[in-house]
Write a protein that holds these residues in place. Structure first.
Motif, PDB file in Angstrom:
ATOM      1  N   LEU A 249       7.429   1.385   9.851  1.00 28.17           N
ATOM      2  CA  LEU A 249       6.160   1.931   9.383  1.00 28.17           C
ATOM      3  C   LEU A 249       6.324   3.239   8.624  1.00 28.17           C
TER       4      LEU A 249
ATOM      5  N   SER B 192       0.994  -0.078   3.024  1.00 30.00           N
ATOM      6  CA  SER B 192       0.649  -0.588   4.357  1.00 30.00           C
ATOM      7  C   SER B 192       1.658  -1.643   4.780  1.00 30.00           C
TER       8      SER B 192
ATOM      9  N   THR C  79       1.047  -4.999   3.101  1.00 29.64           N
ATOM     10  CA  THR C  79       1.465  -5.010   1.699  1.00 29.64           C
ATOM     11  C   THR C  79       2.972  -5.137   1.588  1.00 29.64           C
TER      12      THR C  79
END
Length: 92
Positions: A3, A9, A12
């Protein structure tokens, strides 16, 4: 962490990973199929190299480019990375 790899994101990044990965497979298979045509060696080299670039790009979306480069140039992977990059550049 995955992350922290990018400002994109997670969804995505996964979507673009899948797109690049599939494009890499398609280019590699297409290059192999074109190998049997006249001047097929050149077409093979181009499409197979594009397939490899797309496959590398796919993992960039998951890991992030800096983390991927660090992993590629670790001592245990250094020779394989250099050989792969030199061959890819020599084919184009």
């Amino acid at each position: 962490k995955v992350l922290d790899a990018s400002t994109l994101s997670f969804g995505t990044r996964v979507r673009w990973f899948a797109i690049c990965f599939v494009a890499g497979i398609v280019c590699s298979i297409l290059g192999t199929a074109l190998l049997w045509l006249p001047k097929g060696i050149k077409l093979f080299a181009v499409f197979y190299t594009l397939g490899n670039i797309a496959a590398l790009a796919s993992t960039c979306f998951l890991m992030g480019p800096l983390k991927q480069l660090k992993a590629m140039f670790e001592p245990k992977r250094l020779i394989a990375t250099v050989v792969m990059l030199v061959n890819m550049l020599s084919l184009l």
